[in-house]
Write a protein that holds these residues in place. Sequence first.
Motif, PDB file in Angstrom:
ATOM      1  N   GLY A  73       0.808  -1.382  -0.208  1.00 56.85           N
ATOM      2  CA  GLY A  73      -0.004  -0.065  -0.052  1.00 56.85           C
ATOM      3  C   GLY A  73       0.948   1.398   0.000  1.00 56.85           C
ATOM      4  O   GLY A  73       0.478   2.239   0.625  1.00 56.85           O
ATOM      5  N   VAL A  74       1.947   1.289  -0.743  1.00 59.87           N
ATOM      6  CA  VAL A  74       2.831   2.459  -0.461  1.00 59.87           C
ATOM      7  C   VAL A  74       2.200   3.258  -1.644  1.00 59.87           C
ATOM      8  O   VAL A  74       1.630   3.171  -2.587  1.00 59.87           O
ATOM      9  N   CYS A  75       2.528   4.805  -1.380  1.00 62.73           N
ATOM     10  CA  CYS A  75       1.808   5.653  -2.282  1.00 62.73           C
ATOM     11  C   CYS A  75       2.980   6.343  -3.370  1.00 62.73           C
ATOM     12  O   CYS A  75       2.534   6.836  -4.093  1.00 62.73           O
ATOM     13  N   SER A  76       4.327   5.820  -3.112  1.00 66.66           N
ATOM     14  CA  SER A  76       5.082   6.200  -4.284  1.00 66.66           C
ATOM     15  C   SER A  76       6.375   5.189  -3.905  1.00 66.66           C
ATOM     16  O   SER A  76       6.430   4.735  -2.924  1.00 66.66           O
ATOM     17  N   VAL A  77       7.103   5.039  -4.976  1.00 61.92           N
ATOM     18  CA  VAL A  77       8.273   4.307  -4.890  1.00 61.92           C
ATOM     19  C   VAL A  77       9.516   4.827  -5.239  1.00 61.92           C
ATOM     20  O   VAL A  77       9.365   5.582  -6.267  1.00 61.92           O
ATOM     21  N   PHE A  78      10.382   4.979  -4.465  1.00 60.13           N
ATOM     22  CA  PHE A  78      11.991   5.740  -4.647  1.00 60.13           C
ATOM     23  C   PHE A  78      12.793   4.466  -5.414  1.00 60.13           C
ATOM     24  O   PHE A  78      13.039   3.703  -4.574  1.00 60.13           O
ATOM     25  N   GLY A  79      13.188   4.521  -6.728  1.00 59.27           N
ATOM     26  CA  GLY A  79      13.683   3.350  -7.151  1.00 59.27           C
ATOM     27  C   GLY A  79      14.412   3.265  -8.488  1.00 59.27           C
ATOM     28  O   GLY A  79      13.841   4.157  -9.555  1.00 59.27           O
ATOM     29  N   GLY A  80      14.949   2.265  -8.690  1.00 59.28           N
ATOM     30  CA  GLY A  80      15.467   1.941 -10.261  1.00 59.28           C
ATOM     31  C   GLY A  80      16.968   2.893 -10.614  1.00 59.28           C
ATOM     32  O   GLY A  80      17.044   3.931  -9.993  1.00 59.28           O
ATOM     33  N   GLU A  94       1.930   2.719 -14.056  1.00 60.70           N
ATOM     34  CA  GLU A  94       0.637   3.173 -15.024  1.00 60.70           C
ATOM     35  C   GLU A  94      -0.728   2.364 -14.776  1.00 60.70           C
ATOM     36  O   GLU A  94      -1.540   3.197 -14.640  1.00 60.70           O
ATOM     37  N   GLU A  95      -0.562   1.172 -14.793  1.00 57.76           N
ATOM     38  CA  GLU A  95      -1.715   0.387 -14.513  1.00 57.76           C
ATOM     39  C   GLU A  95      -2.215   0.388 -13.213  1.00 57.76           C
ATOM     40  O   GLU A  95      -3.536   0.707 -12.865  1.00 57.76           O
ATOM     41  N   LEU A  96      -1.384   0.584 -12.132  1.00 56.72           N
ATOM     42  CA  LEU A  96      -1.858   0.593 -10.687  1.00 56.72           C
ATOM     43  C   LEU A  96      -1.725   2.277 -10.146  1.00 56.72           C
ATOM     44  O   LEU A  96      -2.423   2.409  -9.062  1.00 56.72           O
ATOM     45  N   ASN A  97      -1.874   3.152 -11.098  1.00 57.02           N
ATOM     46  CA  ASN A  97      -1.814   4.622 -10.879  1.00 57.02           C
ATOM     47  C   ASN A  97      -0.914   4.893  -9.736  1.00 57.02           C
ATOM     48  O   ASN A  97      -1.451   5.478  -8.719  1.00 57.02           O
ATOM     49  N   ASN A  98       0.462   4.597  -9.792  1.00 52.68           N
ATOM     50  CA  ASN A  98       1.171   5.031  -8.581  1.00 52.68           C
ATOM     51  C   ASN A  98       2.430   5.909  -9.234  1.00 52.68           C
ATOM     52  O   ASN A  98       2.468   5.947 -10.228  1.00 52.68           O
TER      53      ASN A  98
END
Length: 390
Positions: A73-80, A94-98
């Motif tokens: 249930g995160v609202c953002s991901v920092f990564g890659g 894009e699919e999960l709108n995050n």
Amino acid sequence: MVSKPIKVGVLHSLTGTMAISESSLVDATLLAIDEINGKGGVLGRRIQPIVVDGRSNWPVFANEARRLIGQEGVCSVFGGWTSASRKIMKPIFEELNNLLWYPVQYEGLEQSPNIVYLGAAPNQQVLPAVQWAIRNLGRRIFLIGSDYVFPRSANEIVRDEIENLSGEIVGEQYKVLGVQDFKSVVEEIKRTKPDFIFNTINGDSNISFFKQLRKDGITSDKVPTVSMSVAEDEVRHINPILTSGDYAVWNYFQSLDNRTNKLFVKNFKSRYGPHRVTSDPIEKAYSAVFFFARAVEKAGDIDVSSIRNSLKGIRFSLPAGSTTIDSSTQHLNQSVRVGRARADGQFDIIWDSKNPIKPEPYPKSRSREEWHAFLNSLYRQWGGRWANQC
């Protein structure tokens, strides 16, 4: 009653070939989160990081991104870091709108409402790099890169620019990520006698590449290397003596002389040790959290669409300088700098654009359709992947 924390994902490679670069980005992200939490958090809530190892494996990045969003249930991901990891995560966000906060320079040729691009677009690194090198080092260029979407695309952009500048590509080779044998590449460099090497190798392969150069007598005073993915943190792993005199092009260097940067460097070293260094991707990973926090405060909630809309107009004084996120592309406006590596592992800034440059994800040498066709050809060539895994 204690408010529920705001969950965010931190998704980087802590193991594998990319750990040399990505593990420090986790450190920077956690430092920023702790600094924000130490001042009361966001909307009176603490930020709770969920750290996951991408293991330098693109399917793992995809699976963990989906789990972080769907289950944690995160609202953002920092990564890659690599574009291969970003490309495989993009449709999931894009699919999960995050929101994915991506901290590394890249090849451009992309724009997504679900990604905030903190790293340089091509006109903020790759193009200024080749333009500067042609003016100052010579017209004969040797291209060497890892065999995945960023180096292949960056060098295609370079190819278009070289034609405009009347330069000459005398050699071009690619090695699968993680490869340690560069003997044949260096032999080709010796044979073709370029004026400079344009390096888009990523990960720990850079250690072997620079060792092989020096073993075969190719030094920075004879044939300098201009690197796109080697910064202070990679240099400390490679050995500063091996990179001394070579060049890197970034938007940030640790040696930047401003108050915000000096405090950032001091705090990073205080937490992780005096031997540690900062770099452009480290600075971007750190700064991304502050942009996120400011956007959440402005939005008043953690709804993804609200966070995205709140990015417009936010200005920050970052270690790299005062800047904003371009609302039309969700890329950062930022200055470009050329650094010359020193024997102590730091860089002397020898050229600076002075003012932030507006990002252009799609180089004007081709249409968007032509660039997308080029990307699709790579994807098909690699069997439906964004990297050569042979």
